[in-house]
Design a protein around this motif. Structure first.
Motif, PDB file in Angstrom:
ATOM      1  N   LYS A   1       0.827  -1.202   0.000  1.00  0.00           N
ATOM      2  CA  LYS A   1       0.000   0.000   0.000  1.00  0.00           C
ATOM      3  C   LYS A   1       0.866   1.259   0.000  1.00  0.00           C
ATOM      4  N   SER A   2       0.514   2.202  -0.881  1.00  0.00           N
ATOM      5  CA  SER A   2       1.232   3.480  -0.942  1.00  0.00           C
ATOM      6  C   SER A   2       0.721   4.417   0.139  1.00  0.00           C
ATOM      7  N   GLU A   3       1.656   5.105   0.774  1.00  0.00           N
ATOM      8  CA  GLU A   3       1.265   6.100   1.772  1.00  0.00           C
ATOM      9  C   GLU A   3       1.933   7.443   1.518  1.00  0.00           C
ATOM     10  N   GLY A   4       2.911   7.474   0.625  1.00  0.00           N
ATOM     11  CA  GLY A   4       3.614   8.724   0.360  1.00  0.00           C
ATOM     12  C   GLY A   4       3.349   9.280  -1.023  1.00  0.00           C
ATOM     13  N   ILE A   5       2.286   8.770  -1.683  1.00  0.00           N
ATOM     14  CA  ILE A   5       1.956   9.196  -3.040  1.00  0.00           C
ATOM     15  C   ILE A   5       0.581   9.841  -3.054  1.00  0.00           C
ATOM     16  N   ASN A   6       0.467  10.958  -3.746  1.00  0.00           N
ATOM     17  CA  ASN A   6      -0.820  11.627  -3.894  1.00  0.00           C
ATOM     18  C   ASN A   6      -0.996  12.009  -5.358  1.00  0.00           C
ATOM     19  N   ARG A   7      -2.032  11.428  -5.982  1.00  0.00           N
ATOM     20  CA  ARG A   7      -2.336  11.698  -7.389  1.00  0.00           C
ATOM     21  C   ARG A   7      -1.138  11.416  -8.292  1.00  0.00           C
ATOM     22  N   GLY A   8      -0.450  10.324  -7.986  1.00  0.00           N
ATOM     23  CA  GLY A   8       0.662   9.889  -8.814  1.00  0.00           C
ATOM     24  C   GLY A   8       1.974  10.573  -8.530  1.00  0.00           C
ATOM     25  N   ILE A   9       2.016  11.509  -7.581  1.00  0.00           N
ATOM     26  CA  ILE A   9       3.216  12.290  -7.298  1.00  0.00           C
ATOM     27  C   ILE A   9       3.723  11.958  -5.898  1.00  0.00           C
ATOM     28  N   VAL A  10       5.049  11.843  -5.749  1.00  0.00           N
ATOM     29  CA  VAL A  10       5.661  11.595  -4.444  1.00  0.00           C
ATOM     30  C   VAL A  10       5.505  12.842  -3.576  1.00  0.00           C
ATOM     31  N   VAL A  11       4.853  12.675  -2.423  1.00  0.00           N
ATOM     32  CA  VAL A  11       4.683  13.793  -1.499  1.00  0.00           C
ATOM     33  C   VAL A  11       5.394  13.532  -0.176  1.00  0.00           C
ATOM     34  N   ASP A  12       5.807  12.308   0.074  1.00  0.00           N
ATOM     35  CA  ASP A  12       6.544  11.951   1.285  1.00  0.00           C
ATOM     36  C   ASP A  12       7.563  10.883   0.906  1.00  0.00           C
ATOM     37  N   ILE A  13       8.834  11.268   0.832  1.00  0.00           N
ATOM     38  CA  ILE A  13       9.874  10.358   0.355  1.00  0.00           C
ATOM     39  C   ILE A  13      10.033   9.164   1.281  1.00  0.00           C
ATOM     40  N   GLU A  14      10.057   9.388   2.596  1.00  0.00           N
ATOM     41  CA  GLU A  14      10.285   8.296   3.536  1.00  0.00           C
ATOM     42  C   GLU A  14       9.183   7.243   3.466  1.00  0.00           C
ATOM     43  N   LYS A  15       7.939   7.671   3.421  1.00  0.00           N
ATOM     44  CA  LYS A  15       6.831   6.722   3.339  1.00  0.00           C
ATOM     45  C   LYS A  15       6.856   5.964   2.016  1.00  0.00           C
ATOM     46  N   THR A  16       7.227   6.659   0.949  1.00  0.00           N
ATOM     47  CA  THR A  16       7.322   5.993  -0.356  1.00  0.00           C
ATOM     48  C   THR A  16       8.443   4.970  -0.356  1.00  0.00           C
ATOM     49  N   VAL A  17       9.579   5.324   0.253  1.00  0.00           N
ATOM     50  CA  VAL A  17      10.708   4.385   0.348  1.00  0.00           C
ATOM     51  C   VAL A  17      10.291   3.129   1.107  1.00  0.00           C
ATOM     52  N   ASN A  18       9.568   3.303   2.203  1.00  0.00           N
ATOM     53  CA  ASN A  18       9.107   2.152   2.995  1.00  0.00           C
ATOM     54  C   ASN A  18       8.181   1.255   2.174  1.00  0.00           C
ATOM     55  N   ALA A  19       7.305   1.867   1.384  1.00  0.00           N
ATOM     56  CA  ALA A  19       6.389   1.081   0.549  1.00  0.00           C
ATOM     57  C   ALA A  19       7.167   0.303  -0.513  1.00  0.00           C
ATOM     58  N   ILE A  20       8.172   0.941  -1.113  1.00  0.00           N
ATOM     59  CA  ILE A  20       9.004   0.258  -2.112  1.00  0.00           C
ATOM     60  C   ILE A  20       9.716  -0.926  -1.485  1.00  0.00           C
ATOM     61  N   GLN A  21      10.281  -0.716  -0.305  1.00  0.00           N
ATOM     62  CA  GLN A  21      11.017  -1.791   0.367  1.00  0.00           C
ATOM     63  C   GLN A  21      10.108  -2.968   0.714  1.00  0.00           C
ATOM     64  N   ARG A  22       8.874  -2.680   1.143  1.00  0.00           N
ATOM     65  CA  ARG A  22       7.938  -3.759   1.466  1.00  0.00           C
ATOM     66  C   ARG A  22       7.570  -4.558   0.220  1.00  0.00           C
ATOM     67  N   ALA A  23       7.314  -3.844  -0.881  1.00  0.00           N
ATOM     68  CA  ALA A  23       6.951  -4.525  -2.131  1.00  0.00           C
ATOM     69  C   ALA A  23       8.118  -5.355  -2.662  1.00  0.00           C
ATOM     70  N   VAL A  24       9.333  -4.800  -2.572  1.00  0.00           N
ATOM     71  CA  VAL A  24      10.521  -5.521  -3.038  1.00  0.00           C
ATOM     72  C   VAL A  24      10.745  -6.778  -2.207  1.00  0.00           C
ATOM     73  N   LYS A  25      10.556  -6.664  -0.892  1.00  0.00           N
ATOM     74  CA  LYS A  25      10.758  -7.822  -0.018  1.00  0.00           C
ATOM     75  C   LYS A  25       9.781  -8.947  -0.366  1.00  0.00           C
ATOM     76  N   GLN A  26       8.536  -8.592  -0.619  1.00  0.00           N
ATOM     77  CA  GLN A  26       7.547  -9.602  -1.017  1.00  0.00           C
ATOM     78  C   GLN A  26       7.975 -10.306  -2.302  1.00  0.00           C
ATOM     79  N   ALA A  27       8.410  -9.505  -3.290  1.00  0.00           N
ATOM     80  CA  ALA A  27       8.816 -10.076  -4.579  1.00  0.00           C
ATOM     81  C   ALA A  27      10.047 -10.962  -4.418  1.00  0.00           C
ATOM     82  N   GLU A  28      10.980 -10.552  -3.556  1.00  0.00           N
ATOM     83  CA  GLU A  28      12.186 -11.360  -3.321  1.00  0.00           C
ATOM     84  C   GLU A  28      11.840 -12.718  -2.716  1.00  0.00           C
TER      85      GLU A  28
END
Length: 445
Positions: free
Chosen positions: A38-65
């Motif tokens: 789930k995204s928490e740092g994105i609003n209307r397709g734009i990054v609005v919170d880098i840290e929250k977006t980074v956490n979401a990327i890391q969670r998705a990557v971990k699942q895929a790994e």
């Protein structure tokens, strides 16, 4: 040569961040890992919170790994079409080598010459797409490398986007501990991947109905000619349901998924269901027709805004009609409503991969497929954009990381992936009507 190897796509969306790991064997894509957070740092397709977006990327990557059994090192990341602009470009250079044999360095140099233009300080060149080359006056060449010539010309398209969006996307991926192999314009990958050769050639509209925004892309003459972004998407439908029925956002989302339909004529006022309302002890009864009318109002607004933009460029004259995809496109009745509003052929695209047969995964799958099909000429030309040094076509995409049986077991070394993809030759279009032949001339005056 058949493409092979492992490729990883990363789609940073408003509703969720998605990662797909695909292995290619003899040109056949096999998806071996998927991550969805789930995204928490994105609003209307734009990054609005880098840290929250980074956490979401890391969670998705971990699942895929975990599902793929590999450790992901690098990804091909999608770039949204927000404020994307498309321009024709042309460059010419003298071939430098003493033998006058055209090299990848010459392709990079002629692309650099084509990029010499005035770009506003708030924008930057994202990609350059070579269309054809001319060697000493001989036109229609797709790959000039290895040819002999004195003068090399390149004709292509340049895509520019806002520096802020490009920087924030790259920053988030890098802070997540990943290397960026390719920054890919998402609607470009989407149109290249989901459309047939005929649809690309004669012209087709692709509409991506995302959670936070709706992206319209027009492909014609096998080129992405136009994009537009409307800052409304599937989440706005959910918000409307929440507001009108005075229920929580989560309840509204469940109602949309379980009972929603975008075409009221398909529903019945006699069928009702309970809805928990804020401030009331007992649920109230709401009928399917009423819920459908709430959904229809927002979807109709989204489609009408897209229609106004597409009417301005006469896009509906193209014979390919409209292809819908994206998470919100899976809502029942959306195709019927779109066909009524656009008055043209409308169809829904759904990925045909086991476990991913849902339009919400179309973007990330297209990123993987587009990256796997990039040719050497494209990479040489875009080295002028990225500033990378040209080397042999070797990409270390992932490092194998099987589960260790003992603590002393060594990790296998990086295995490079070799790519050598033949560029498709562009077929002449001999049967398009005069109206379609003149399509988009107003855009590239």
């Amino acid at each position: 040569m058949a493409k092979s190897g492992i490729y990883v796509g990363l789609d940073i969306g408003t509703s969720s961040v998605k990662v797909v790991v695909a292995e290619y064997v003899d040109n056949q894509m096999n998806i071996i890992g998927v991550g969805n957070a789930k995204s928490e740092g994105i609003n209307r397709g734009i990054v609005v919170d880098i840290e929250k977006t980074v956490n979401a990327i890391q969670r998705a990557v971990k699942q895929a790994e975990e599902k793929a059994g590999i450790q992901i090192r690098s990804v091909s990341v999608g770039l949204p079409a927000n404020l994307l602009e498309v321009e024709n470009c042309q460059g010419m250079i003298a071939v430098n080598s003493e033998s006058k044999e055209i090299t990848e360095e010459d392709v990079k140099n002629v692309a650099s010459a084509a990029m010499v233009r005035s770009v506003p300080p708030e924008r930057q060149i994202v990609a350059i797409i070579p269309q054809e080359f001319t060697v000493d006056g001989f036109e229609g060449i797709k790959d000039p490398r290895g040819m002999i010539g004195v003068r090399l010309e390149m004709f292509g398209l340049i895509y520019t986007g806002p520096k802020t969006i490009v920087h924030n996307v790259k920053k988030c991926v890098e802070k997540a501990g990943l290397i960026i192999d390719e920054v890919i314009i998402t609607p470009l990958a989407l149109t290249e991947t989901i459309l047939s050769d005929g649809e690309k050639d004669f012209g087709t509209i692709v509409m991506d109905l995302g959670g936070g925004q709706t992206t319209v892309a027009v492909m014609h003459d096998k080129q992405l000619k136009f994009t537009d972004v409307n800052q409304e998407g599937g989440e706005f439908v959910t918000k409307d349901i929440s507001t009108v029925l005075n229920t929580s956002f989560n309840n509204a989302e469940a109602l949309k998924i379980n009972y929603g339909d975008a075409y009221p004529e398909r529903t019945s006022a006699a069928e009702d269901f309970p809805v928990d309302v804020i401030g009331k002890d007992e649920p109230i009864k709401v009928d399917e027709r009423y819920l459908s009318e709430i959904i229809e109002a927002r979807m109709e607004q989204i489609f009408n805004k897209a229609k106004d933009v597409l009417d301005d460029i006469e896009a509906f004259e193209l014979p390919g009609g409209v292809v819908l995809t994206g998470g919100a496109a899976s809502l029942p009745g959306v195709v019927d409503l779109a066909q009524e509003i656009f008055d043209t052929t409308v169809k829904l695209y759904v990925p045909n991969h086991m476990g991913l047969r849902n339009p919400v995964f179309t973007n990330v799958i297209s990123l993987v497929d587009y990256a796997a099909n990039l040719g050497d000429v494209y990479r040489a030309a875009n080295a002028a954009v990225t500033g990378e040094k040209l080397t042999k076509t070797v990409k270390s995409v992932v490092k194998e990381a099987p589960v260790k049986e003992t603590p002393k077991q060594e990790e296998p070394k990086d295995a490079p992936v070799y790519q050598d993809v033949d560029d498709e030759s562009k077929q002449d279009n001999e049967s398009i009507t005069d109206k379609v032949k003149g399509f988009f001339s107003n855009i590239f005056d």
